[in-house]
Design a protein around this motif. Sequence first.
Motif, mmCIF file in Angstrom:
data_model
loop_
_atom_site.group_PDB
_atom_site.id
_atom_site.type_symbol
_atom_site.label_atom_id
_atom_site.label_comp_id
_atom_site.label_asym_id
_atom_site.label_seq_id
_atom_site.Cartn_x
_atom_site.Cartn_y
_atom_site.Cartn_z
ATOM 1 N N LEU A 411 0.879 -1.280 0.154
ATOM 2 C CA LEU A 411 0.038 0.020 -0.074
ATOM 3 C C LEU A 411 0.848 1.383 -0.149
ATOM 4 C CD1 LEU A 411 -2.298 -1.012 2.980
ATOM 5 C CD2 LEU A 411 -2.539 -1.746 0.555
ATOM 6 N N GLY A 412 0.684 2.139 -0.808
ATOM 7 C CA GLY A 412 1.398 3.389 -0.888
ATOM 8 C C GLY A 412 0.896 4.628 -0.931
ATOM 9 N N SER A 413 1.337 5.348 -0.228
ATOM 10 C CA SER A 413 0.517 6.915 0.152
ATOM 11 C C SER A 413 1.745 7.943 0.736
ATOM 12 C CB SER A 413 -0.454 6.649 0.747
ATOM 13 O OG SER A 413 -1.055 7.946 1.058
ATOM 14 N N ALA A 414 1.500 9.290 0.576
ATOM 15 C CA ALA A 414 2.160 10.192 1.089
ATOM 16 C C ALA A 414 1.188 10.350 2.411
ATOM 17 C CB ALA A 414 2.452 11.266 0.515
ATOM 18 N N THR A 415 0.150 10.019 2.407
ATOM 19 C CA THR A 415 -0.906 10.580 3.380
ATOM 20 C C THR A 415 -1.734 9.245 3.633
ATOM 21 O OG1 THR A 415 -2.394 11.344 1.856
ATOM 22 C CG2 THR A 415 -1.300 12.833 2.824
ATOM 23 N N PRO A 416 -1.113 8.160 4.236
ATOM 24 C CA PRO A 416 -2.075 6.892 4.414
ATOM 25 C C PRO A 416 -3.318 7.208 5.158
ATOM 26 C CG PRO A 416 0.408 6.690 5.150
ATOM 27 C CD PRO A 416 0.330 8.244 4.821
ATOM 28 N N ALA A 417 -4.090 6.379 4.970
ATOM 29 C CA ALA A 417 -5.424 6.323 5.693
ATOM 30 C C ALA A 417 -4.975 5.906 7.170
ATOM 31 C CB ALA A 417 -6.202 5.337 5.078
ATOM 32 N N LEU A 418 -5.997 6.562 8.030
ATOM 33 C CA LEU A 418 -5.622 6.401 9.360
ATOM 34 C C LEU A 418 -5.586 4.844 9.812
ATOM 35 C CD1 LEU A 418 -6.925 9.385 10.857
ATOM 36 C CD2 LEU A 418 -4.745 8.713 10.817
ATOM 37 N N GLU A 419 -6.577 4.216 9.163
ATOM 38 C CA GLU A 419 -6.817 2.731 9.358
ATOM 39 C C GLU A 419 -5.288 1.916 8.867
ATOM 40 O OE1 GLU A 419 -8.939 4.517 8.096
ATOM 41 O OE2 GLU A 419 -10.875 4.005 8.336
ATOM 42 N N SER A 420 -4.767 2.133 7.821
ATOM 43 C CA SER A 420 -3.463 1.622 7.358
ATOM 44 C C SER A 420 -2.440 2.016 8.313
ATOM 45 C CB SER A 420 -3.253 2.013 6.038
ATOM 46 O OG SER A 420 -4.260 1.674 5.233
ATOM 47 N N TRP A 421 -2.292 3.483 8.598
ATOM 48 C CA TRP A 421 -1.275 3.746 9.646
ATOM 49 C C TRP A 421 -1.424 3.040 10.904
ATOM 50 C CZ3 TRP A 421 3.234 6.018 9.092
ATOM 51 C CH2 TRP A 421 3.675 6.898 10.149
ATOM 52 N N HIS A 422 -2.504 2.955 11.420
ATOM 53 C CA HIS A 422 -2.785 2.307 12.792
ATOM 54 C C HIS A 422 -2.177 1.156 12.610
ATOM 55 C CE1 HIS A 422 -4.549 1.749 16.582
ATOM 56 N NE2 HIS A 422 -5.087 0.733 15.937
ATOM 57 N N ALA A 424 -0.058 -0.160 10.668
ATOM 58 C CA ALA A 424 1.571 -0.328 10.658
ATOM 59 C C ALA A 424 1.974 -0.022 12.187
ATOM 60 C CB ALA A 424 1.980 0.725 9.745
ATOM 61 N N LEU A 425 1.346 0.693 12.885
ATOM 62 C CA LEU A 425 1.899 1.028 14.245
ATOM 63 C C LEU A 425 1.895 -0.172 14.940
ATOM 64 C CD1 LEU A 425 0.622 4.664 14.744
ATOM 65 C CD2 LEU A 425 2.815 4.161 13.950
ATOM 66 N N THR A 426 0.784 -0.849 14.768
ATOM 67 C CA THR A 426 0.381 -2.242 15.866
ATOM 68 C C THR A 426 1.208 -3.408 15.307
ATOM 69 O OG1 THR A 426 -1.524 -2.577 14.774
ATOM 70 C CG2 THR A 426 -1.763 -1.195 16.564
ATOM 71 N N GLY A 427 2.040 -3.094 14.159
ATOM 72 C CA GLY A 427 2.737 -4.351 13.707
ATOM 73 C C GLY A 427 1.973 -5.385 12.635
ATOM 74 N N LYS A 428 0.722 -4.840 12.417
ATOM 75 C CA LYS A 428 -0.101 -5.586 11.411
ATOM 76 C C LYS A 428 0.341 -5.653 10.144
ATOM 77 C CE LYS A 428 -4.912 -6.768 10.255
ATOM 78 N NZ LYS A 428 -6.161 -6.274 10.626
ATOM 79 N N TYR A 429 0.852 -4.401 9.782
ATOM 80 C CA TYR A 429 1.835 -4.127 8.360
ATOM 81 C C TYR A 429 2.981 -3.873 8.575
ATOM 82 C CZ TYR A 429 -2.931 -3.258 6.627
ATOM 83 O OH TYR A 429 -4.386 -3.333 6.409
ATOM 84 N N GLN A 430 4.119 -4.115 7.654
ATOM 85 C CA GLN A 430 5.536 -3.669 7.755
ATOM 86 C C GLN A 430 5.381 -2.179 7.281
ATOM 87 O OE1 GLN A 430 5.192 -6.994 8.377
ATOM 88 N NE2 GLN A 430 5.761 -7.346 6.348
ATOM 89 N N LEU A 431 5.938 -1.308 7.912
ATOM 90 C CA LEU A 431 5.950 -0.043 7.532
ATOM 91 C C LEU A 431 7.610 0.443 6.914
ATOM 92 C CD1 LEU A 431 4.799 3.049 7.536
ATOM 93 C CD2 LEU A 431 5.878 3.244 9.825
ATOM 94 N N GLN A 432 7.425 1.105 5.773
ATOM 95 C CA GLN A 432 8.596 1.493 5.140
ATOM 96 C C GLN A 432 8.359 2.908 4.687
ATOM 97 O OE1 GLN A 432 7.295 -1.392 3.303
ATOM 98 N NE2 GLN A 432 8.579 -2.785 4.687
ATOM 99 N N LYS A 433 9.594 3.686 5.297
ATOM 100 C CA LYS A 433 9.624 5.173 5.036
ATOM 101 C C LYS A 433 10.528 5.728 4.032
ATOM 102 C CE LYS A 433 8.045 5.967 9.775
ATOM 103 N NZ LYS A 433 8.716 6.464 11.330
ATOM 104 N N ILE A 434 9.789 6.605 3.210
ATOM 105 C CA ILE A 434 10.906 7.464 2.198
ATOM 106 C C ILE A 434 10.593 8.981 2.766
ATOM 107 C CG2 ILE A 434 12.064 7.885 0.341
ATOM 108 C CD1 ILE A 434 10.481 5.550 -0.731
ATOM 109 N N GLU A 435 11.479 9.621 3.495
ATOM 110 C CA GLU A 435 10.950 10.840 4.035
ATOM 111 C C GLU A 435 11.815 11.963 3.320
ATOM 112 O OE1 GLU A 435 10.107 10.265 8.527
ATOM 113 O OE2 GLU A 435 11.837 9.309 8.195
#
Length: 789
Positions: A411-422, A424-435
């Motif tokens: 899933l790609g975004s500069a402004t992820p949906a809060l559902e997806s972000w959550h 990622a924070l809880t470890g259900k998804y892997q998070l990759q960042k390009i800042e």
Amino acid sequence: MEYYIIHLPLEIPRELVYCSPVKIREGARVIVNLSSRLWTGICGKKTLPEEGKDISYKAVIEVLDTCPVLSQELMQLGYWMASYYHCSIGRALFAMLPSRLQPELEANVIWLAEEVPEQFLPLKKAIAASDNSNLKALRKELSSYPLYKRIEEAEEQGLIKLKRKLNHKDKPRTVNYIIRLQPPVAEDSLPLKQREAWERIKEEESSFPMSNISSTISYSAVKALVKKGFIKIEPRRFEPESPSFEGFSLLKQIELNNAQLQAIEDINKGFGTFNVNLLYGITGSGKTEVYMELIRRYLAADKTIIFLIPEIALTPQMVDRFQSNFGQILAIQHSQLTEKERLIQWQKIKSGDKRIVIGARSAVFAPLPDLGLIIVDEEHEGTYKQESAPRYQGRDLAIKRAQLQNAQVILGSATPALESWHNALTGKYQLQKIENRPLDYCLPNVQVIDLRDEYDQSLISPLLLEAIDKRLQRKEQVILFQNRRGYSSFMQCLKCGKLITCKNCEISMSYHRDREEMQCHYCGNTIPSPRKCPYCGSYSFAYGAPGTQKIEQNLKILFPEAKILRMDSDSARKRDTYKSMYNRMKNREVDILLGTQMISKGLDFPLVTLVGIVMADISLNLPDFRAAERTFQLLTQVAGRSGRRDKIGEVIIQTYNPEHYSIVSASQQNYILFATEELGYRKKLYYPPYYRLARILFQSPDLELLKKEAPSIHEAADKLHKQFPVPQLFLLGVTPAPFSKISSYYRYHLIFKAQTVTVLQSAIRQFNSTYHCPSNIHKQIDIDPNNLM
Ligand code: ADP
Ligand code: ZN
Ligand code: ZN
């Protein structure tokens, strides 16, 4: 005898069982009879006749496929969809197939060929013998012959012609073209308006679709030019432009930077297995290059790929890039395809000729064999949600499908949906960042202007004005964003204070000055704009937030020399106008591009060094829990259009709410700041991602009926609390929805907020079984709704 559950594209509450002397594979199409009508159905699970009861089962009339049209995985996905989104299995399954796979069962058939291959002999004979050669009649005639199967084959081989019912999607689209002629008289003799129109026409090719210019010049000027022999108008078949192949500029050798390489390696760790990655990268950070590299790796492993994008017509640059990288093995699912083209494409995908499918939400159903990877770009976009039955969310289905097929998801975004972000924070998804942006491409400087300090209330503050002026002098380009089309958002009587509202929707109508009309943006209803108040007769009105038309008019006065292009759904009904806008921007034929959210996505023009947001508050004021999130996303995306090359960009945001966190964080391009703040509110108010949402909408043209029914709905809902007490389940309503009437239907809703998805689903099932909705009220269930308006 064998017994099978057969799924039809209907909403019926019971299972339909048919018998067959031959075995049928799950996922194959069949023809059956229901209530003396023939239907195409999909064969489901094998079953047994009900014991004890003396039911006689109807036989399947014909089996169309030896090889199922839906694979095991897609059948599984359909079963899941039906149960999760509360629609019939048949509805879910047919949503996955091109409509041409539901054959015309009552068409007339004409035999074309001279030669008759043997298997078609009985068919040819029967056609010759009957006088109207209607399929339904032939079906009776040829009782043991696989008629519909043979018809499909014969049509594919060009042996017959079917007289189908007229279907607008099947007709090649014709549109009016303007053809430029040799001017019969001197151009200077034209009156000013026509002269301007002629100049504009000369900017186009020698013949072009009229819609390219319909937003900039009036029809009366065009008519005058026809009369004077400067141009002629001719209907022609519209050829959807194949995306322009910009090979060389796009196939530039890019050296991936460390952040990109890191993301690729991290995602690569889960190669070939089911896992979800959230690629959070600021606008212009090079996410697409990351996708491309992973796609290449999957292709090398003989796997196939689905690439979902929000709206294909609005992302020509993305499509171009894919086209030039992957060419022949790429299938582009755009909405301009005819049904037949769609079927052919579907067959190529199914057979493995195409290895990558790019398309909007329904591309998630592409019948690719050996699916390895699904990418959902701009995963936060609302357009992934289908707003008619089956009301699925394409991103969520992508994840479900990947899980069933052991595929990987990005899933790609500069402004992820809060559902997806959550997740990622809880470890259900892997998070990759390009800042950071690649090379030294900088993020733009952002300034926020408080409109409350602007005494003269002009739409364009002095600072923005000066900034635009500077760009015009330097021959750079400007994007101005205003998320409201029309002239102004409402007309309000200054004497009695009443708004001009739509009679179908009870929502204030927008003023469109070019047509002197009021239009409702929900149902499309228009009326001439009133000169006096229909309630009190007064002649003076106040006008609401300015729309793109009004801003365009002001800009023309402020910058008479500038070439201004307006893009909104009034000016751009068709893809070709969007494409024409894109080309004119690229060729520097436009100085100021002004538009609604249509211009917020995916555009990357090196000469755009200023983005102005005229009024940032428009989406903030909507009565919906996602208003702040939408505002943040929109502003961040628009701001990201500036300074994407070696020039430093500037963004100016005008707003009445400069201290609102969604505007503050957007101005800093700081997603994490926004997400942290917004998650706090969501938690406190029991909204997603902490709670699961559903809403049941009750609609009727008769308000009294809804009012009368409300207590029974309320009672049934109340009972749910016995099993699911607060805080497991919160119920809101039943009350009128914020948009209480749309298209002549009054709307009441009941909102479910549940702690878990299990609670949500059981509560809805229980409600459905205890509450019986009268047939004159339309009940609609929406799981994970996009909005609650
Ligand atoms: P995103 O999809 O994150 O918005 P893109 O992939 O469209 O970003 O990249 C933005 C621009 O930067 C594109 O013009 C792209 O060609 C360029 N770009 C991406 N990665 C690199 C890189 N490593 N080096 C140079 N330019 C790059
Ligand atoms: Zn009035
Ligand atoms: Zn309306």
